[in-house]
Design a protein around this motif. Structure first.
Motif, mmCIF file in Angstrom:
data_model
loop_
_atom_site.group_PDB
_atom_site.id
_atom_site.type_symbol
_atom_site.label_atom_id
_atom_site.label_comp_id
_atom_site.label_asym_id
_atom_site.label_seq_id
_atom_site.Cartn_x
_atom_site.Cartn_y
_atom_site.Cartn_z
ATOM 1 N N GLU A 164 35.902 30.100 15.117
ATOM 2 C CA GLU A 164 35.690 29.221 16.266
ATOM 3 C C GLU A 164 34.246 29.262 16.733
ATOM 4 O OE1 GLU A 164 38.053 27.139 18.266
ATOM 5 O OE2 GLU A 164 38.711 27.221 16.187
ATOM 6 N N ARG A 190 40.954 22.943 13.129
ATOM 7 C CA ARG A 190 40.981 21.803 14.039
ATOM 8 C C ARG A 190 40.947 20.469 13.287
ATOM 9 N NH1 ARG A 190 39.262 22.949 19.395
ATOM 10 N NH2 ARG A 190 38.947 25.185 19.740
ATOM 11 N N GLY A 193 42.631 17.534 14.672
ATOM 12 C CA GLY A 193 42.158 17.070 15.968
ATOM 13 C C GLY A 193 41.009 16.103 15.821
ATOM 14 N N GLY A 237 39.724 19.462 19.183
ATOM 15 C CA GLY A 237 38.977 19.188 17.967
ATOM 16 C C GLY A 237 37.549 19.694 18.057
#
Length: 462
Positions: A164, A190, A193, A237
């Motif tokens: 992340e 993600r 997203g 996202g």
């Protein structure tokens, strides 16, 4: 040429259709009309619109909700804005479940119509980009090249994508920073997203807060409806901040607060909104030096530059040029319906030895030009064609001379626009499509150049 969005207006009242089409036409939208749900579905089947205004109550056929359901099946992804003078909560809830973007109450206010439409089109664009990324970007599928530099870049993407961590992608203009950001998103958790791109250089200073964080109705003149910002659009996202080094000091401070708190507050809002967003930024500037010079906040740089990724210029990996030429020529020939193009060894040698100041973007533009102008669809592209396409004076492109004043027949404003359009087009051509370089040549900033390009209908070269 600028493509103006097509908007379908569906209402059984002819006067309302004419009024709404007049408002939209005044803002350069193309319009089509339908007097019933049946006509609306037929119109969509003939030509897919970019957005639909749909009346809730239409006698003598399927009502608005039934039509909404049909439109969702016929044209998925097209935003539908419902209109009604007596919609109840149950209708609104059902319409939302069926995919309606928004409800407008009659009588319609032109400002609300235009603001809602712009927001709907922007959201549709963002969703389409996310879908295109999921379909077209494997983890690093379109990062073309077999050089050691590209192998290292792919390894970095694979390493950071599953985390992340915020990423700062650095490199010269035209090296493919957005492609790297898209690859990071596509290989991350993600990927399902949204991938929302913000060109920081193109946002007017006074609109940065509204663009990033949204605004509430009535928060400032012209804010007739609530608007979600890019952070909210990217929730779940990735938010890609392109040209982040061009943000003003004030905008940098607001961005820092959002990153530190993990929440945003719309302009005119009274409560923070939590957002789950991964930020990937890109710049062609030396932000460390900018921080030392006081032009970029050092604390913001620390927040953005958790994991740095640097893309080398094309001149440092000339061995990738044959693969890139094949990749771009294949894409062009598919798009224009021609057989695959080939390049002679002598022509390829010229391409490999060119310094490519505009990097991969410049190479893509040159290859597209060569394929389109090839004298024969089946004959290979030769050294003469390549020599003619490559700039011999550092990138300056030929341009048509301006007309003599005695030959000018347009109004002063039209002639000034025409002159400005020639100057900007010439600068973009000389800069191989790089807006940043064109702005430097014209002695202006990128945000101002983007605004002028938008006003004149000049599309950036991708």
């Amino acid at each position: 040429m600028t493509r103006h969005p097509l908007v379908l207006v569906v209402d059984d009242e002819a006067n309302l259709r004419r009024m709404l089409c007049a408002v939209l036409g005044g803002e350069s939208y193309r319009t089509a009309e339908a007097a019933s749900g049946t006509e609306a579905v037929a119109a969509v089947q003939r030509r897919r619109p970019d957005a639909v205004f749909l009346d809730l109550s239409m006698p003598g056929g399927p009502d608005g909700l039934a039509t909404l359901e049909r439109l969702g099946a016929e044209a998925p992804g097209v935003p539908v804005i419902m209109m009604s003078g007596r919609a109840g909560l149950a209708d609104a809830v059902r319409a939302t479940k069926l995919g309606a973007y928004h409800f407008l109450e009659k009588p319609l206010a032109p400002e609300a119509v235009l603001l809602t439409l712009r927001s709907a089109l922007e959201l549709a664009r963002v969703r389409a980009e996310a879908t295109a990324l999921r379909e077209a970007l494997g983890p690093t599928a379109t990062l073309v090249g077999s050089s050691p530099q590209m192998a290292e870049l792919r390894a970095l993407i694979a390493r950071v994508a599953s985390t992340e961590a915020r990423v700062l992608v650095s490199g010269e203009s035209g090296t493919g920073k957005e492609l790297v950001a898209g690859a990071i998103h596509a290989a991350s958790g993600r990927a399902d997203g949204p991938f929302v791109r913000v060109n920081c250089a193109a946002i007017p200073r006074e609109l940065v807060e509204s663009e990033m964080f949204g605004h509430e109705r009535g928060s400032f003149t012209g804010a007739t409806e609530r608007r979600t910002g890019r952070f909210e659009q990217a929730d779940g996202g990735t938010l890609f901040l392109d040209e982040v080094g061009d943000l003003s000091q004030e905008a940098q401070a607001k961005l820092l607060r959002a990153l530190e708190g993990g929440e945003v507050e719309r302009v005119g809002g009274d409560r923070p909104i939590p957002v789950d967003v991964r930020v990937v930024s890109a710049t062609n500037k030396d932000l460390a030096r900018a921080a030392r010079d006081g032009a970029f906040r050092e604390d913001l740089l620390y927040r953005l530059n958790v994991f740095p990724v640097t893309i080398c210029p094309l001149r440092e990996r000339p061995g990738d040029i044959p693969e890139l030429v094949a990749h771009f020529s294949t894409a062009v020939t598919r798009r224009i319906g021609r057989p695959p193009a080939t390049v002679t060894p002598e022509a390829m040698d010229l391409l490999v030895r060119h310094p490519w100041p505009g990097n991969v973007r410049e190479l893509a533009n040159i290859v597209e030009r060569l394929v389109i102008l090839a004298p024969s669809a089946r004959a290979p592209i030769g050294a003469a064609e390549v020599a003619g396409a490559l700039p011999s004076d550092g990138g300056a492109a030929r341009a048509e001379p301006l007309p003599h004043p005695a030959a000018m027949t347009l109004s002063l404003n039209d002639e000034l626009d025409r002159f400005e359009r020639v100057l900007i087009t010439r600068a973009l051509s000389a800069a191989n499509g790089s807006v940043a370089e064109a702005a430097r040549r014209l002695s202006t900033d990128r945000a101002n150049l983007y605004r002028r390009m938008k006003r004149l209908g000049i599309e950036p070269v991708s």
